[in-house]
Design a protein around this motif. Structure first.
Motif, mmCIF file in Angstrom:
data_model
loop_
_atom_site.group_PDB
_atom_site.id
_atom_site.type_symbol
_atom_site.label_atom_id
_atom_site.label_comp_id
_atom_site.label_asym_id
_atom_site.label_seq_id
_atom_site.Cartn_x
_atom_site.Cartn_y
_atom_site.Cartn_z
ATOM 1 N N UNK A 50 0.840 -1.203 0.000
ATOM 2 C CA UNK A 50 0.000 0.000 0.000
ATOM 3 C C UNK A 50 0.873 1.250 0.000
ATOM 4 N N UNK A 51 1.894 1.242 0.856
ATOM 5 C CA UNK A 51 2.816 2.370 0.936
ATOM 6 C C UNK A 51 3.475 2.630 -0.416
ATOM 7 N N UNK A 53 2.450 1.590 -3.471
ATOM 8 C CA UNK A 53 1.478 1.937 -4.513
ATOM 9 C C UNK A 53 1.072 3.402 -4.436
ATOM 10 N N UNK A 54 0.829 3.894 -3.236
ATOM 11 C CA UNK A 54 0.436 5.294 -3.072
ATOM 12 C C UNK A 54 1.571 6.226 -3.476
ATOM 13 N N UNK A 55 2.799 5.863 -3.092
ATOM 14 C CA UNK A 55 3.949 6.695 -3.443
ATOM 15 C C UNK A 55 4.169 6.708 -4.958
ATOM 16 N N UNK A 56 4.039 5.530 -5.588
ATOM 17 C CA UNK A 56 4.267 5.439 -7.028
ATOM 18 C C UNK A 56 3.208 6.213 -7.813
ATOM 19 N N UNK A 57 1.968 6.208 -7.321
ATOM 20 C CA UNK A 57 0.877 6.844 -8.049
ATOM 21 C C UNK A 57 0.774 8.341 -7.786
ATOM 22 N N UNK A 58 1.169 8.772 -6.583
ATOM 23 C CA UNK A 58 0.923 10.169 -6.218
ATOM 24 C C UNK A 58 2.152 10.928 -5.743
ATOM 25 N N UNK A 59 3.235 10.198 -5.446
ATOM 26 C CA UNK A 59 4.422 10.858 -4.912
ATOM 27 C C UNK A 59 4.316 11.180 -3.439
ATOM 28 N N UNK A 60 3.252 10.700 -2.790
ATOM 29 C CA UNK A 60 3.037 10.962 -1.362
ATOM 30 C C UNK A 60 3.626 9.807 -0.550
ATOM 31 N N UNK A 61 4.502 10.149 0.385
ATOM 32 C CA UNK A 61 5.100 9.152 1.273
ATOM 33 C C UNK A 61 4.283 9.103 2.547
#
Length: 212
Positions: A50-51, A53-61
């Motif tokens: 999940x961590x 996927x979110x970073x890859x899609x949005x750049x949010x860590x």
């Protein structure tokens, strides 16, 4: 930053995930991620997925501690569900609350609900009252269960609870928290629902508190 709906979709499409709920603060930042998954992967691996996927899609860590995973198996209702938000077994307080009985009594268009728990041989009891025709009888069971638990754990509370469809089955998913070493620790749980079963709402609360 990705919208809440977009993040929901990203997480829900991960292998083994069957549903996700994202909680944002007033500034739109993610503060809680609640996920329902099967048992095909360890919970800690799902949190890492999940961590990433979110970073890859949005750049949010994200901080992985905001992710709560509730896992459930469908092949038998007797299988235990599991959940984690980054804590190890050694962090657990080792609570052991058991449901002794759940009694309902209809009087004067009211439904009196009494939940009795066993905690290491000590009997704990909580009550709640709801209108007979009120759909909130399930929440009244949760309220009575939490009342009983608070005799031993004053800081315990249920932060989220919802009935969801999981394939052809109905489940109840919940998140609860309590103070552990001065910090609020969260756990998640999920349970297959039987038809018109009030017990399942009490049992999912006990599943959570016994993990904390």
């Amino acid at each position: 930053m990705e919208t809440k709906l977009a993040v929901d979709e990203i997480v829900s499409k991960l292998p083994g995930v069957h549903g996700a709920r994202i909680v944002n603060d007033e500034d739109g930042e993610m503060v809680e991620i609640h996920v329902l998954a099967d048992i095909s992967k360890p919970a800690k691996q799902l949190v890492r997925d999940i961590e990433t996927a979110i970073f890859a899609a949005s750049g949010v860590k994200i901080d992985r501690k905001i992710v709560s995973i509730a896992q459930i198996a469908l092949d038998t209702e007797e299988k235990k569900t599991s959940a984690t938000d980054g804590f190890t077994k050694e962090d657990s307080q080792g609570y052991s609350f058991q449901l002794q009985s759940l009694e309902t009594k209809a009087t004067n268009k009211k439904l009196d609900i009494t939940v009795t728990l066993d905690h290491y041989g000590k009997e704990l009891q909580g009550t709640s009252v709801v209108d007979l025709g009120d759909d909130e009888k399930y929440m009244a069971v949760v309220e009575a269960t939490v009342t009983a638990i608070r005799d031993e754990i004053p800081g315990f509370r249920v932060e989220f609870i919802e009935k969801l469809m999981y394939g052809m089955n109905e489940i109840v998913m919940a998140v609860g928290s309590s103070l552990v070493n001065g910090k609020r620790k969260k756990e998640a749980g999920a349970r297959l629902c039987k038809k018109d079963s009030l017990n399942d709402f009490a049992m999912v609360v006990l599943e959570i508190v016994n993990k904390i």
